[in-house]
Design a protein around this motif. Structure first.
Motif, PDB file in Angstrom:
ATOM      1  N   LEU A 110      -7.428  10.834   2.120  1.00 48.29           N
ATOM      2  CA  LEU A 110      -8.301   9.796   2.228  1.00 48.29           C
ATOM      3  C   LEU A 110      -8.376   9.013   3.594  1.00 48.29           C
ATOM      4  O   LEU A 110      -9.295   8.534   4.021  1.00 48.29           O
ATOM      5  CB  LEU A 110      -8.424   8.620   1.170  1.00 48.29           C
ATOM      6  CG  LEU A 110      -8.332   9.229  -0.532  1.00 48.29           C
ATOM      7  CD1 LEU A 110      -8.374   8.051  -1.230  1.00 48.29           C
ATOM      8  CD2 LEU A 110      -9.914   9.924  -0.514  1.00 48.29           C
ATOM      9  N   HIS A 111      -7.301   9.200   4.415  1.00 45.55           N
ATOM     10  CA  HIS A 111      -6.880   8.616   5.509  1.00 45.55           C
ATOM     11  C   HIS A 111      -7.775   9.414   6.809  1.00 45.55           C
ATOM     12  O   HIS A 111      -7.814   9.083   7.886  1.00 45.55           O
ATOM     13  CB  HIS A 111      -5.800   8.529   5.997  1.00 45.55           C
ATOM     14  CG  HIS A 111      -4.885   7.647   5.077  1.00 45.55           C
ATOM     15  ND1 HIS A 111      -3.577   6.767   5.506  1.00 45.55           N
ATOM     16  CD2 HIS A 111      -5.160   7.338   3.858  1.00 45.55           C
ATOM     17  CE1 HIS A 111      -3.438   6.154   4.542  1.00 45.55           C
ATOM     18  NE2 HIS A 111      -4.099   6.365   3.433  1.00 45.55           N
TER      19      HIS A 111
ATOM     20  N   THR B 298     -13.848   6.121   3.987  1.00 40.91           N
ATOM     21  CA  THR B 298     -13.494   5.876   2.585  1.00 40.91           C
ATOM     22  C   THR B 298     -13.940   4.491   2.108  1.00 40.91           C
ATOM     23  O   THR B 298     -13.459   3.494   2.503  1.00 40.91           O
ATOM     24  CB  THR B 298     -12.109   6.187   2.617  1.00 40.91           C
ATOM     25  OG1 THR B 298     -11.604   7.588   2.878  1.00 40.91           O
ATOM     26  CG2 THR B 298     -11.503   5.650   1.098  1.00 40.91           C
TER      27      THR B 298
ATOM     28  N   GLU C 258       2.826   4.213  -1.736  1.00 39.19           N
ATOM     29  CA  GLU C 258       2.664   5.073  -2.543  1.00 39.19           C
ATOM     30  C   GLU C 258       4.021   5.066  -3.497  1.00 39.19           C
ATOM     31  O   GLU C 258       4.964   5.422  -2.876  1.00 39.19           O
ATOM     32  CB  GLU C 258       2.121   6.527  -2.558  1.00 39.19           C
ATOM     33  CG  GLU C 258       2.111   7.389  -3.726  1.00 39.19           C
ATOM     34  CD  GLU C 258       1.206   8.730  -3.576  1.00 39.19           C
ATOM     35  OE1 GLU C 258       0.823   9.235  -4.403  1.00 39.19           O
ATOM     36  OE2 GLU C 258       0.868   9.102  -2.446  1.00 39.19           O
TER      37      GLU C 258
ATOM     38  N   GLY D 204       0.908  -1.240   0.188  1.00 36.02           N
ATOM     39  CA  GLY D 204      -0.145   0.077   0.004  1.00 36.02           C
ATOM     40  C   GLY D 204       0.819   1.120  -0.098  1.00 36.02           C
ATOM     41  O   GLY D 204       0.132   2.212   0.206  1.00 36.02           O
TER      42      GLY D 204
ATOM     43  N   ALA E 211      -4.582  -1.625  -1.490  1.00 32.51           N
ATOM     44  CA  ALA E 211      -5.158  -0.484  -0.808  1.00 32.51           C
ATOM     45  C   ALA E 211      -5.631  -0.832   0.532  1.00 32.51           C
ATOM     46  O   ALA E 211      -5.695   0.018   1.491  1.00 32.51           O
ATOM     47  CB  ALA E 211      -6.564  -0.296  -1.460  1.00 32.51           C
TER      48      ALA E 211
ATOM     49  N   LEU F 266      -3.222  11.110  -1.469  1.00 33.40           N
ATOM     50  CA  LEU F 266      -3.734   9.926  -1.062  1.00 33.40           C
ATOM     51  C   LEU F 266      -3.933   9.866   0.479  1.00 33.40           C
ATOM     52  O   LEU F 266      -4.928   9.259   1.001  1.00 33.40           O
ATOM     53  CB  LEU F 266      -2.736   8.666  -1.507  1.00 33.40           C
ATOM     54  CG  LEU F 266      -3.195   7.289  -1.404  1.00 33.40           C
ATOM     55  CD1 LEU F 266      -4.558   7.132  -2.023  1.00 33.40           C
ATOM     56  CD2 LEU F 266      -2.174   6.543  -1.780  1.00 33.40           C
ATOM     57  N   ASP F 267      -2.955  10.580   0.774  1.00 33.95           N
ATOM     58  CA  ASP F 267      -3.223  10.706   2.679  1.00 33.95           C
ATOM     59  C   ASP F 267      -4.546  11.538   3.061  1.00 33.95           C
ATOM     60  O   ASP F 267      -4.780  11.055   4.353  1.00 33.95           O
ATOM     61  CB  ASP F 267      -2.066  11.177   3.278  1.00 33.95           C
ATOM     62  CG  ASP F 267      -1.900  12.793   2.878  1.00 33.95           C
ATOM     63  OD1 ASP F 267      -2.341  13.408   2.007  1.00 33.95           O
ATOM     64  OD2 ASP F 267      -0.774  13.335   3.523  1.00 33.95           O
TER      65      ASP F 267
ATOM     66  N   HIS G 204      -5.867   2.546   3.047  1.00 37.43           N
ATOM     67  CA  HIS G 204      -6.569   3.582   2.307  1.00 37.43           C
ATOM     68  C   HIS G 204      -7.961   3.623   2.198  1.00 37.43           C
ATOM     69  O   HIS G 204      -8.482   4.587   1.713  1.00 37.43           O
ATOM     70  CB  HIS G 204      -6.038   3.672   0.861  1.00 37.43           C
ATOM     71  CG  HIS G 204      -4.495   3.665   0.817  1.00 37.43           C
ATOM     72  ND1 HIS G 204      -3.648   4.459   1.302  1.00 37.43           N
ATOM     73  CD2 HIS G 204      -3.571   2.969   0.001  1.00 37.43           C
ATOM     74  CE1 HIS G 204      -2.465   4.231   1.152  1.00 37.43           C
ATOM     75  NE2 HIS G 204      -2.277   3.491   0.293  1.00 37.43           N
TER      76      HIS G 204
ATOM     77  N   GLY H 132      -2.515  -0.750   2.855  1.00 34.09           N
ATOM     78  CA  GLY H 132      -2.181   0.824   2.952  1.00 34.09           C
ATOM     79  C   GLY H 132      -3.191   1.334   3.737  1.00 34.09           C
ATOM     80  O   GLY H 132      -2.682   2.683   4.286  1.00 34.09           O
TER      81      GLY H 132
END
Length: 307
Positions: A257-258, A263, A240, A238, A279, A254-255, A284, A282
């Motif tokens: 979304l955390h 999500t 990036e 996961g 995904a 991307l971060d 995510h 990670g």
């Protein structure tokens, strides 16, 4: 006759004195106009598999739909879309900001949404630029956002730049614009994000190759990339991975979304298992909606993953 009396289309045609094609056309019109609605009760999902996914990947929620793998793709997408739509509707709150990525899975979610005024001051917005003419318009992120906003009686924001621009300087100019300041500020307020998941093993799919190009796919393989969310690429853990496209990509970091409340990943198929696993590893996603076949594949693949 068809839905309640269980007569065949041929039997109906004989009874009302028309040909079978006319009956088929009338049934389709009834579905298109909403006279007949076909729904799948996703509360009947495989709870044991869902619970295993939740525990293994520390998810807030997993919904596993028992769809026959032999069914056509559109049937599977309809089932996933209905499950995701019901989850979204059940968890919306006043003032929510809802982010969308693009693709067939997200289009199916929006198609399954029921018109509603249950929440006030909702905002729907894209989390990635458009596909620059490389995707059917119904799968375009702007189309998805607009249709979702219509059904939820929400406001919507459009994005007028492509996801991947030709030059780094174009991206730099956009990121220094007032428009970027506005949309990036909204990205940080997203409370619910809905995303499709790309996977390197699904690169035979025409959409992926059209969007990223054959040379890019080879580059991803060399970098050991397994999948992407909003055109951010990651490995099997996961993490990036920077690519030759990174400095030309216009999408939500991307971060970010955390930090959402939810999500929601909506994805299925054997070919997407590596991407979905990446995904999940990670973190995510904290909600996964998938099929029984894919859920079993995820658990089996992770169980046999080498340390």
């Amino acid at each position: 006759m068809y839905y309640e009396q269980n007569l065949t289309q041929n039997e109906i045609a004989a009874k009302i004195g028309v040909n079978r094609t006319s009956v088929s056309r009338m049934l389709k019109k009834m579905r298109d106009e909403g006279i007949v609605k076909i729904t799948i009760n996703y509360d009947l999902n495989d709870l044991s598999l869902a619970k295993q996914l939740e525990q293994k990947f520390q998810l807030e929620k997993s919904i596993v739909i028992p769809v026959d793998p032999a069914q056509p793709t559109h049937v599977t997408l309809t089932a996933l879309g209905q499950a995701a739509a019901r989850f979204l509707e059940a968890h919306l709150q006043d003032h929510d900001v809802i982010g969308f990525s693009w693709g067939s899975a997200l289009a199916a979610v929006v198609d399954a949404l029921e018109p509603s005024e249950q929440c006030d001051d909702l905002l729907c917005l894209p989390m990635i630029g458009g596909p620059a003419g490389k995707l059917e318009s119904r799968y375009h992120v702007n189309t998805i956002c607009f249709k979702a906003a219509e059904k939820l009686k929400a406001r919507s924001i459009m994005i007028d730049v492509p996801a991947i621009v030709e030059k780094e300087s174009t991206r730099d100019d956009w990121m220094h614009s007032h428009y970027y300041d506005e949309i990036s500020a909204y990205w940080k307020k997203i409370s619910i994000a809905l995303v499709g998941i790309g996977s390197i093993q699904n690169t035979g799919h025409a959409t992926w190759r059209a969007f990223y190009g054959h040379e890019s796919v080879q580059h991803f393989k060399e970098k050991r990339i397994v999948g992407d969310l909003c055109s951010h690429f990651f490995d099997d853990a996961g993490k990036e991975i920077a690519t030759h496209l990174s400095k030309r990509t216009l999408s939500i970091p991307l971060d970010v979304l955390h930090h959402t409340r939810y999500t929601i990943g909506v994805a299925e198929s054997k070919g997407k298992i590596p991407g979905i696993l990446g995904a999940l590893h990670g973190r995510h996603l904290n909600v996964l909606i998938t099929t029984e076949e894919t859920a079993k594949g995820l658990l089996a693949a992770d169980k046999h993953k080498m340390p």
